[in-house]
Write an enzyme that holds these catalytic residues in place. Structure first.
Site, PDB file in Angstrom:
ATOM      1  N   CYS A  32      39.774  37.998  37.008  1.00 35.17           N
ATOM      2  CA  CYS A  32      39.256  38.809  38.072  1.00 35.17           C
ATOM      3  C   CYS A  32      40.896  38.574  38.932  1.00 35.17           C
ATOM      4  CB  CYS A  32      38.358  37.719  38.863  1.00 35.17           C
ATOM      5  SG  CYS A  32      37.750  38.453  40.685  1.00 35.17           S
TER       6      CYS A  32
ATOM      7  N   GLU B 243      34.443  32.598  32.032  1.00 32.29           N
ATOM      8  CA  GLU B 243      33.809  30.735  32.275  1.00 32.29           C
ATOM      9  C   GLU B 243      32.884  30.869  32.646  1.00 32.29           C
ATOM     10  OE1 GLU B 243      35.433  33.447  34.435  1.00 32.29           O
ATOM     11  OE2 GLU B 243      35.662  32.291  36.209  1.00 32.29           O
TER      12      GLU B 243
ATOM     13  N   HIS C 115      33.925  37.537  35.203  1.00 30.09           N
ATOM     14  CA  HIS C 115      34.233  36.028  35.055  1.00 30.09           C
ATOM     15  C   HIS C 115      33.985  35.429  33.430  1.00 30.09           C
ATOM     16  CE1 HIS C 115      36.079  34.729  38.780  1.00 30.09           C
ATOM     17  NE2 HIS C 115      35.015  36.229  39.237  1.00 30.09           N
TER      18      HIS C 115
END
Ligand code: XMP
Length: 520
Positions: A86, A178, A176
């Site tokens: 990002c 994660e 993202h």
């Protein structure tokens, strides 16, 4: 600069994202050591041969503000693989000659991205139609790609959703990976660390335990430490870590605030004093807490008063023990991220957890918080590694401020007694019906509203009891547990019929977000 020199690692340079610790957590889950460091605190001289790859986190900044926040550009010129996420992707592009600008459509939430070409980074990431669902959260985006970079995937809004410069081993993703909402996100991180950084597995619960014990010894030296023990999972794990690290120099203090669950004080004293043979001081501060909270109904005020009083009591007892320099407590990462920024980068405050934002500004004792980068389920695994009993490890979380934040409005002894009973019946029923371990956290709360009921032939006008039971992975997000009608009806009857003071029961069906798990 605080990086540890002994282990091969991936470093995560933090630009203030709410998700930075999730990146570290995913890497730990993959069996690899990683460290997070603020972009303000690292420079290229810190890059040594134990570092095998660099991840640049997301963050609330705009790349053109970066000068203000000083980031040493030479860090990415050391020949190491870099993955920008990002904001990290935007800064990586900008530093390589690309351009970033505010996008026409801000992208928040799920988006489809489409594969354009193959790359090591996306092995087993896309489905057989070359599409994947990812979690976006950005206002800016890369508008011109640097030369020698190519596009691996795009979304309808982000042309440069995944990019690479294969020669330099630079990779950027606009979404993202994660967060669990990104499908196969962990695979993408796995590809980066193993296929691109070529780091070998070097991390397990056992390694974590050894490192934490060593870190405690390094921090406290030969000083005495008091540990704020509540008997919950987190403080129990901290006490056991300290017990292993410093033995008799540890003094655990258990404070009875008068707002604990029914029977809690007896259970904790028996477990820690008799079973685990830990130095334990029991303090009954019930009257002090209740008098300080008299007529206070503002949630943040309650939290601050409780946090301050805890510290006052600890300092009082530290003085009695003599030469105590440290206070250990079981702060977890979600407690920190919702209260303040962790690495020195920029984030926003949700509420003051009593052991974090609720602490007084000036404290005589220095904090030892060995779990502050871990999530609840990781702490449970660590507890097993430390040979704590399953009973302790699988207990539902209980907040430091206790029943005080499960009783919106003013607090008094009558309400506390009613609430303790309701909570006891609820939790006991969950255990009796084999539901306790299916639920991440459950409790009863007493709302500051009285409603009319009819019992026998008489009118009643009594409190409203709220039951909350949620499922969660780490307390950061949660959903309500779907009970069978027969169970919820049974427990509602039991509470109303057995407890004088409650004539109505409601069940909370909100998730987190938009609600939080506790009421205050
Ligand atoms: P919230 O209400 O923030 O709760 O969604 C997330 C988890 O944190 C616990 N909690 C606390 N734990 N001190 C603690 O030790 C606190 O001040 C505190 N406030 C909330 C809560 O019980 C849930 O497990």
């Amino acid at each position: 600069m605080t990086l540890k020199r002994e282990l091969n690692k991936i470093i995560i340079i933090d630009f203030g994202s709410q998700f930075t610790q999730l990146i570290a957590r995913r890497i730990r889950e993959l069996g690899v050591f990683s460290e997070i460091i603020s972009h303000k605190k690292i420079n290229s001289k810190d890059i040594d041969k134990t570092i095998k790859g660099i991840i640049l986190s997301g963050g609330p900044l705009n790349v053109y503000e970066i000068k203000k926040y000083s980031f040493d550009k030479k860090i990415i010129e050391k020949g190491l693989p870099v993955l920008g996420i990002c904001f990290g992707h935007q800064i990586l592009s900008k530093l390589n000659g690309g351009k970033v600008k505010q996008s026409k459509h801000r992208e928040f939430g799920l988006a489809n991205i489409y594969k354009k070409k193959d790359s090591l980074l996306i092995k087993k990431f896309f489905n057989n139609k070359n599409v994947n669902k990812v979690w976006m959260s950005h206002a800016d985006q890369v508008s011109r790609l640097p030369s020698n970079f190519s596009v691996i995937a795009s979304s309808s809004n982000s042309k440069f959703a995944i990019v690479e410069n294969r020669k330099k081993n630079f990779y950027g993703v606009q979404f993202h990976p994660e967060v669990t909402h990104t499908k196969n996100g962990k695979k993408l991180i796995k590809n980066f660390i193993f296929l691109i950084c070529k780091i070998k597995k070097n991390w397990s619960s056992k390694d974590q335990k050894i490192k934490l014990i060593k870190d405690i010894r390094d921090q406290v030296g030969s000083n005495k430490v008091i540990c704020a023990l509540s008997g919950g999972v987190d403080s129990s794990v901290v006490a056991q870590l300290l017990n292993k690290a410093i033995g008799k120099k540890l003094y655990c203090i258990f404070v009875n605030t008068g707002m604990l669950r029914k029977g809690e004080e007896k259970q904790v004293v028996t477990t820690f004093k008799q079973k685990l043979k830990i130095n334990l001081i029991y303090i009954n501060a019930e009257k002090e807490f209740i008098s300080k909270l008299k007529n206070v109904s503002d949630p943040e005020k309650k939290r601050k008063i409780i946090g301050n009083l805890f510290i006052k009591i600890f300092e009082r007892y530290a003085k009695k023990i003599k030469n105590v320099k440290f206070l250990a407590q079981g702060t977890l990462y979600p407690d920190l991220i919702e209260s303040k920024s962790v690495t020195g980068s920029q984030t926003s405050k949700i509420k003051s957890h009593h052991n974090v934002g609720g602490l007084p500004k000036k404290m005589k004792l220095t904090l030892v918080e060995p779990l502050k980068f871990l999530f609840k389920d990781e702490v449970r695994k660590l507890g097993l590694e430390l040979k704590l009993s399953k009973d302790i490890i699988s207990r539902h979380p209980f907040p430091g401020p206790g029943l005080a934040i499960r009783m919106p409005g003013i607090i008094n002894k009558e309400k506390i007694n009613i609430l303790k009973e309701a909570d006891y019946y609820f939790i006991q029923a969950l255990k009796d019906h084999g539901l306790y371990h299916k639920i991440w956290q459950a409790y009863a709360a007493l709302l500051p509203v009285k409603t009319v009921g009819v019992m026998g032939d008489n009118r009643t006008y009594e409190y409203l009891c709220l039951l909350r039971a949620i499922t969660s992975e780490d307390g950061m997000t949660a959903d309500f547990y779907e009970f069978k009608k027969s169970f919820i009806q049974m427990i509602s009857n039991k509470i109303v019929n057995s407890i004088r003071g409650i004539n109505r029961v409601v069940y909370d069906i909100t998730s987190k977000p938009p609600s939080t798990i506790e009421l205050e």
